[in-house]
Every structure is written in C-alpha cells, then in structure tokens.
Design a protein around this motif. Sequence first.
Motif, PDB file in Angstrom:
ATOM      1  N   GLU A  46       9.383   4.748  11.809  1.00 44.79           N
ATOM      2  CA  GLU A  46       7.791   4.532  11.746  1.00 44.79           C
ATOM      3  C   GLU A  46       7.151   5.376  11.487  1.00 44.79           C
ATOM      4  O   GLU A  46       6.413   5.953  10.655  1.00 44.79           O
ATOM      5  N   HIS A  47       7.428   6.740  12.121  1.00 42.65           N
ATOM      6  CA  HIS A  47       6.793   7.720  12.110  1.00 42.65           C
ATOM      7  C   HIS A  47       7.454   8.640  11.207  1.00 42.65           C
ATOM      8  O   HIS A  47       6.315   8.896  10.545  1.00 42.65           O
ATOM      9  N   THR A  48       8.531   8.195  11.148  1.00 41.18           N
ATOM     10  CA  THR A  48       9.064   9.456   9.658  1.00 41.18           C
ATOM     11  C   THR A  48       8.684   8.639   8.476  1.00 41.18           C
ATOM     12  O   THR A  48       8.431   9.107   7.702  1.00 41.18           O
ATOM     13  N   ILE A  49       8.681   6.988   8.124  1.00 39.39           N
ATOM     14  CA  ILE A  49       7.900   6.808   7.449  1.00 39.39           C
ATOM     15  C   ILE A  49       7.247   7.002   6.939  1.00 39.39           C
ATOM     16  O   ILE A  49       6.456   7.172   5.465  1.00 39.39           O
ATOM     17  N   LEU A  50       5.736   7.080   7.811  1.00 40.03           N
ATOM     18  CA  LEU A  50       4.717   7.026   7.554  1.00 40.03           C
ATOM     19  C   LEU A  50       4.379   8.813   7.047  1.00 40.03           C
ATOM     20  O   LEU A  50       3.371   8.907   5.964  1.00 40.03           O
ATOM     21  N   GLN A  51       5.203   9.462   7.792  1.00 35.67           N
ATOM     22  CA  GLN A  51       5.618  11.207   6.911  1.00 35.67           C
ATOM     23  C   GLN A  51       5.597  10.776   5.506  1.00 35.67           C
ATOM     24  O   GLN A  51       5.590  11.538   4.651  1.00 35.67           O
ATOM     25  N   VAL A  52       6.860  10.254   4.688  1.00 34.05           N
ATOM     26  CA  VAL A  52       7.141   9.924   3.825  1.00 34.05           C
ATOM     27  C   VAL A  52       6.240   9.005   2.767  1.00 34.05           C
ATOM     28  O   VAL A  52       6.266   9.936   1.222  1.00 34.05           O
ATOM     29  N   LYS A  53       5.430   8.745   2.926  1.00 31.66           N
ATOM     30  CA  LYS A  53       5.123   8.220   2.480  1.00 31.66           C
ATOM     31  C   LYS A  53       3.443   9.138   2.686  1.00 31.66           C
ATOM     32  O   LYS A  53       2.304   8.925   0.914  1.00 31.66           O
ATOM     33  N   GLU A  54       3.220   9.969   3.575  1.00 30.47           N
ATOM     34  CA  GLU A  54       2.087  11.133   2.917  1.00 30.47           C
ATOM     35  C   GLU A  54       2.072  11.608   1.543  1.00 30.47           C
ATOM     36  O   GLU A  54       1.858  12.535   1.000  1.00 30.47           O
ATOM     37  N   LEU A  55       4.290  12.055   1.609  1.00 31.15           N
ATOM     38  CA  LEU A  55       5.008  13.081   1.075  1.00 31.15           C
ATOM     39  C   LEU A  55       4.731  12.554  -0.448  1.00 31.15           C
ATOM     40  O   LEU A  55       4.255  12.209  -1.575  1.00 31.15           O
ATOM     41  N   LYS A  57       2.538  10.810  -1.572  1.00 32.14           N
ATOM     42  CA  LYS A  57       0.542  11.338  -2.045  1.00 32.14           C
ATOM     43  C   LYS A  57       0.434  11.830  -3.120  1.00 32.14           C
ATOM     44  O   LYS A  57       0.506  12.555  -4.362  1.00 32.14           O
ATOM     45  N   VAL A  58       1.244  12.585  -2.891  1.00 32.93           N
ATOM     46  CA  VAL A  58       1.512  14.866  -3.469  1.00 32.93           C
ATOM     47  C   VAL A  58       2.754  14.861  -3.764  1.00 32.93           C
ATOM     48  O   VAL A  58       2.556  15.062  -5.686  1.00 32.93           O
ATOM     49  N   ILE A  59       3.773  14.045  -4.456  1.00 35.23           N
ATOM     50  CA  ILE A  59       4.866  14.780  -4.884  1.00 35.23           C
ATOM     51  C   ILE A  59       6.017  12.981  -5.181  1.00 35.23           C
ATOM     52  O   ILE A  59       5.421  12.761  -4.409  1.00 35.23           O
ATOM     53  N   ASP A  60       6.131  12.865  -6.587  1.00 37.11           N
ATOM     54  CA  ASP A  60       6.953  11.960  -7.161  1.00 37.11           C
ATOM     55  C   ASP A  60       8.569  12.026  -6.697  1.00 37.11           C
ATOM     56  O   ASP A  60       8.983  12.690  -6.912  1.00 37.11           O
ATOM     57  N   ILE A  61       8.136  11.336  -6.227  1.00 35.97           N
ATOM     58  CA  ILE A  61      10.404  10.688  -5.234  1.00 35.97           C
ATOM     59  C   ILE A  61       9.833   9.224  -5.476  1.00 35.97           C
ATOM     60  O   ILE A  61       9.698   8.265  -4.764  1.00 35.97           O
ATOM     61  N   SER A  62      11.701   9.326  -4.839  1.00 36.16           N
ATOM     62  CA  SER A  62      11.970   7.926  -5.425  1.00 36.16           C
ATOM     63  C   SER A  62      12.646   8.029  -3.687  1.00 36.16           C
ATOM     64  O   SER A  62      13.481   9.118  -2.980  1.00 36.16           O
ATOM     65  N   ALA A 124       5.233  16.071   5.916  1.00 39.52           N
ATOM     66  CA  ALA A 124       5.899  15.544   4.411  1.00 39.52           C
ATOM     67  C   ALA A 124       5.413  17.446   4.342  1.00 39.52           C
ATOM     68  O   ALA A 124       5.799  17.684   3.049  1.00 39.52           O
ATOM     69  N   GLN A 125       4.360  18.565   5.090  1.00 36.66           N
ATOM     70  CA  GLN A 125       4.726  19.506   4.257  1.00 36.66           C
ATOM     71  C   GLN A 125       5.999  20.098   4.075  1.00 36.66           C
ATOM     72  O   GLN A 125       6.724  21.170   3.430  1.00 36.66           O
ATOM     73  N   ILE A 126       6.919  20.063   5.298  1.00 38.01           N
ATOM     74  CA  ILE A 126       8.513  20.367   5.579  1.00 38.01           C
ATOM     75  C   ILE A 126       9.490  19.939   4.548  1.00 38.01           C
ATOM     76  O   ILE A 126       9.912  20.372   3.386  1.00 38.01           O
TER      77      ILE A 126
END
Length: 211
Positions: A46-55, A57-62, A124-126
């Motif tokens: 769940e922590h990892t998914i949260l970081q991915v959702k932050e990402l 917001k910044v870049i277009d990824i699937s 998300a930054q990494i």
Amino acid sequence: MLNFPASSKQGLIIFTRYPEPGKTKTRLIPVLGSVGAANLQRQMTEHTILQVKELQKVIDISVAVWYSGGDLRLMQEWLGLDLVYQPQGEGDLGLRMGRSLLQAFQSGAQKAIIIGTDCPGLNAQILATAFDKLCTFDLVLGPAMDGGYYLIGLRQPIPELFANIEWGTAQVFQRTLEIAQKLNLSYVNLVPLADIDRPEDLSIWEQAFMG
C-alpha cells in the motif's frame, strides 16, 4: 490483454504478492507470526502504491500490478478498481519479469520499469529520476543493500538480463551488471536502498513509519 494504453509511452510494473497469511514474507514469520508477516506485506504494498499515485500526478505513466497469490477479485478489493492487474504466472522471477516487460513494450511502452514493494525508501522522486534516466541510458538499476535490486528499467526487452541468475542471492545485482557489460548496454545506478526480507531488516520499516 493489453496492459499499457498507447497514449502512455512509460509503463510501470509493480510486482507484489497477495497478503495471505503463511504464504508471504515467510522469512519474517518466526518473528511476526503468519498474520503479522502478511500485514507487513499489505502495508508495504500500500505504501508503494501511494508513492506511485504521487508520481502519476507529475508524469504520464501507465501502471500494472503483476501479482502472485490471490485472484483478480481479491486484488481489486484490496487495492481498488483503478489499477490494471495481471497474474505473474509460472516460472522463476527472471522469467516472470521478462514476460511483464515484453508485454509492456508490445503494448506501446517506450520505457518500462519494474519495482517490488519491499523498499520503504522507494519514493515518487526516485521513480521519476529512473524514468528520466531512461532517456539517456539503456538500463537503469536500483541496487538493494542485500545484493539484489529494487528497480530495473529498460527501453526494450532484453531477456538475457533475466537468464542464468540465482534469484534471492547476494549476487543478483552484480551478475546483472556483468550481463549488461557483456551486451554493451549503457547503464546507470540509482541510490542504494534497504529492503525488508529478514528479521534484522524490520528496524528499517519501524524507523520509516513508526518514528
């Protein structure tokens, strides 16, 4: 089934396991018990998914979640309906990772990254840095402190990187680099992170999330 819509040229693949007691984080069961180990797996994913959702917001990824254990309904009930899910299927870790990358590229991705869910320091930054580095390098690796890696990113399928490796050993990262050098791939390493697999690693999680 195509996982990555053509609109997004960047694919992120998350490898995880459904948190069923007794079948996940087994090396931590002696300390945490089977339910405790499964709960840790749940929290880290769940922590990892949260970081991915932050990402996102910044870049277009699937994003596609490749899972083992459980089934589609259980995964959707756990992590929601807004993610794409795919069973990892048979074979060793290398075969499964190679298969997921191939599917990403066949579906239109020009950059694809695989991550696990065991590194609380992965943010998300990494992840954004990793995608950025793939503009310049053939291969991006995130070295884990135990000799493995927590992230691998490519611009095309390179199955050789996942063959003849003893997964789960301290030589995985080094062996991957050796293969990359033989293939004359340009590569870059991200910041090393600790992952949580063994009882002695638990303090990393506690420091990160419990003060």
